[in-house]
Design an enzyme around this catalytic site. Structure first.
Site, PDB file in Angstrom:
ATOM      1  N   HIS A 295       0.870  -1.180   0.000  1.00 44.48           N
ATOM      2  CA  HIS A 295       0.000   0.000   0.000  1.00 44.48           C
ATOM      3  C   HIS A 295       0.909   1.232   0.000  1.00 44.48           C
ATOM      4  O   HIS A 295       2.022   1.169   0.536  1.00 44.48           O
ATOM      5  CB  HIS A 295      -0.823  -0.054   1.294  1.00 44.48           C
TER       6      HIS A 295
ATOM      7  N   ASP B 299       2.929  -5.064   8.145  1.00 43.84           N
ATOM      8  CA  ASP B 299       1.744  -4.225   8.016  1.00 43.84           C
ATOM      9  C   ASP B 299       0.524  -5.128   8.162  1.00 43.84           C
ATOM     10  O   ASP B 299       0.206  -5.912   7.277  1.00 43.84           O
ATOM     11  CB  ASP B 299       1.777  -3.536   6.637  1.00 43.84           C
TER      12      ASP B 299
ATOM     13  N   GLN C 173      -4.608  -5.388   7.041  1.00 47.40           N
ATOM     14  CA  GLN C 173      -5.610  -6.295   6.471  1.00 47.40           C
ATOM     15  C   GLN C 173      -5.566  -7.679   7.109  1.00 47.40           C
ATOM     16  O   GLN C 173      -6.179  -8.609   6.582  1.00 47.40           O
ATOM     17  CB  GLN C 173      -5.390  -6.426   4.946  1.00 47.40           C
TER      18      GLN C 173
ATOM     19  N   LYS D 263     -10.481  -0.922  10.792  1.00 45.62           N
ATOM     20  CA  LYS D 263     -10.644  -2.077   9.910  1.00 45.62           C
ATOM     21  C   LYS D 263     -10.919  -3.340  10.717  1.00 45.62           C
ATOM     22  O   LYS D 263     -11.153  -4.405  10.156  1.00 45.62           O
ATOM     23  CB  LYS D 263      -9.388  -2.275   9.054  1.00 45.62           C
TER      24      LYS D 263
ATOM     25  N   CYS E 119      -4.762   2.520  -3.674  1.00 43.35           N
ATOM     26  CA  CYS E 119      -3.514   3.032  -3.083  1.00 43.35           C
ATOM     27  C   CYS E 119      -2.346   2.080  -3.316  1.00 43.35           C
ATOM     28  O   CYS E 119      -1.448   1.969  -2.485  1.00 43.35           O
ATOM     29  CB  CYS E 119      -3.664   3.315  -1.590  1.00 43.35           C
TER      30      CYS E 119
END
Lengths: 411, 138
Positions: free
Chosen positions: A128, A205, A208, A231, A369
């Site tokens: 991202h 990261d 997600q 999220k 993104c």
């Protein structure tokens, strides 16, 4: 495995917990397939937000009065919930941030201070923008080299290339756990082990991943792990940076201000200890507390049961889309979850997205993104449906019918 | 026909559709009918890069009136461009400057001209108005 202490997963029951799912858009029942962008909130979280601002609102960490103490306790309790949820060893390793982007910027600025010219940072081709740009800025500032792990057409990291790119010059590897554009689940344990072997640190990261898979930062052995509250069924504007204590201790503060100091004189300031060293100013108190509530909500369930259900949804959607001759799936990794992204021959993703919207279906279109990734596939963008455990097979059937209708209108 | 009359004509045309999908079917038809911009004119300086779709706009002044052609890579964007061109093409700069493009929201398409939509349409309208303003200033 049955765990009697866990709430039994039933999608019908779960949907009752999310008031936002019970509404109509353009006269159609909402089908919310934009969970990769943000998730809906369960009633428990909404009640906690209301409770905080109606009864408990006070500034934390400094008041002597009852409310301040109460808010401080709840905020610190949330930190403990988060620690438990991702299985960090210590509470001091949990830093509240504004979100994933903020966490990455914190590490880029602060850990980045420890790096020197010629050192290498490695990211991947599926990152991202928020896991690209902070490193580019750092590389420019400190004259570092930024390297990119390539991917294959299925959207999987080419691990052999990664191994070959590692060297004693590599100081940090920053990769996504699950790709927001492709749904690929990366082999993070393998990446971490290989990076550690050359003395590099690893940032994962998790924007997600925390909502889709059980995360155990201790077992994973990552040095940093970042994610966003919104999220994972919590509020916006709050997120988490996990970092190993020894590394965080070495890192200089990122921002200066209240709460992060131990003693201030005009000549010199000494800094507070972890985690407060990295938490300057009044934080998003309600956000932190209600992120704790969101994780407690998730913790009611057996994570493997949710994971399995989401994988089935993803596979089902993918199988259905594969029946269209003119649809090209983008992201077909063997190990993937919760995202199906595609393009339609001769039709712009924006047109499909607009018509799906008018049929009550929320998806995302565009580059998500991840412009370098779109360049890799030589496409302007995709239509992305991203799922959460409150989505159903019936919704996917309706989505497929709506895709078919949209294509016939546009073709 | 004045800009206002053209807007009213479009509003009347759309009044017969009570279903969103019918409305979009019509916009898609308009998009397909819109003459393509001369490929030679699809240059970088005419490109308006949106986050979602891209728009090419060619605007020139002939006989004191603004002449417009435009294109987009997305058909719905192109259909809406068709409507905007129908209203603004071959009009005097002063009429364009003072025009209020209310028809877009009257027919329920205001989301496409929202700054957050980033499909290039809002920038296109701004560009046309700036051209009209600079024509007046000269």
């Amino acid at each position: 495995m049955e765990n009697p202490s866990k709430r039994k997963f039933s999608v019908r029951d779960i949907r009752q917990d999310f008031p936002a799912l019970r509404q109509q858009v353009y006269g159609k029942n909402l089908i919310y397939f934009d969970n990769g962008a943000t998730s809906q909130k369960p009633q428990m979280v909404l009640d906690a937000i209301n409770q905080y601002y109606s009864k408990d609102n006070a500034n934390i960490h400094r008041g002597v009065h009852h409310l301040s103490q109460k808010a401080t306790n709840e905020y610190e309790e949330a930190r403990e919930i988060i620690r438990r949820f991702i299985n960090a060893e210590k509470k001091e390793e949990i830093i509240f941030t504004k979100g994933t982007t903020d966490g990455i910027n914190l590490v880029a600025h602060s850990f980045g201070e420890l790096l020197s010219a010629g050192d290498e940072i490695m990211i991947s081709a599926m990152e991202h923008h928020s896991n690209i740009v902070p490193w580019q800025m750092l590389a420019e500032r400190k004259k570092l080299v930024l390297k990119v792990i390539p991917i294959n057409k299925r959207g999987e990291l080419i691990m052999e290339d990664f191994q070959n790119m590692l060297s004693p010059k590599t100081k940090l590897v920053a990769v996504t756990h699950i790709s927001n554009s492709l749904g690929t689940i990366n082999p993070v344990e393998e990446i971490i082990e290989a990076a550690h072997a050359v003395g590099a640190k690893v940032l994962i990261d998790g924007a997600q991943s925390v909502q889709h898979t059980k995360v155990d930062v201790t077992a994973m052995n990552c040095d940093f792990f970042v994610f966003s509250g919104h999220k994972v069924f919590g509020p916006t504007g709050i997120g988490v940076l996990y970092g190993k204590e020894a590394i965080l201790d070495e890192m200089p503060p990122y921002q200066g201000g209240g709460d992060m100091i131990s003693k201030v004189t005009f000549e010199r300031t000494t800094y507070n200890e972890l985690p407060f060293k990295f938490e300057a100013g009044t934080p998003h108190i309600a956000g932190g507390i209600c992120l704790g509530t969101a994780l407690n909500y998730l913790d009611q369930f057996n994570p493997h049961e949710l994971e399995e259900y989401e994988r089935e949804l993803t596979e089902y959607a993918q199988e259905m889309l594969e029946t269209f001759e003119n649809i090209r799936l983008i992201g077909t990794a063997k190990n993937k979850t919760s995202v199906v992204a595609f393009t339609v021959d001769g039709i712009h993703p924006f047109d499909i997205g607009t018509l799906l919207d008018k049929q009550g279906i929320a998806v995302r279109t565009g580059h998500h993104c991840t412009q370098p990734l779109m360049d890799f596939y030589q496409i302007p963008g995709t239509v992305r449906a991203s799922f959460a455990f409150y989505n159903t097979r019936e919704e996917i059937d309706q989505f497929i019918a709506a895709v078919e209708k949209s294509i016939s209108m546009l073709g | 026909m004045t800009i206002e009359q053209k807007q009213q004509e479009i509003i009347d045309e759309f009044a017969i559709y009570d279903d969103w999908m019918e409305k979009y079917e019509y916009i898609i038809e308009l998009g397909k009918e819109l003459p393509l911009i001369d490929p030679e004119k699809k240059t970088e300086d005419r490109l308006i890069e949106g986050c979602q779709s891209r728009v090419w706009l060619d605007a020139a002044i002939e006989n004191d009136k603004i002449q417009l052609t435009a294109d987009s890579d997305a058909i719905i964007t192109k259909g809406i461009i068709g409507l905007l061109i129908r209203v603004l093409d071959n009009e005097k700069p002063e009429d364009i400057v003072k025009s209020d493009l209310h028809f877009i929201s009257d027919i329920g398409l205001q989301e496409h001209l929202s700054p957050t939509r980033a499909n290039g349409l809002l920038s296109m309208v701004k560009k046309i108005k700036i051209l009209a303003l600079s024509a007046l200033a000269n």
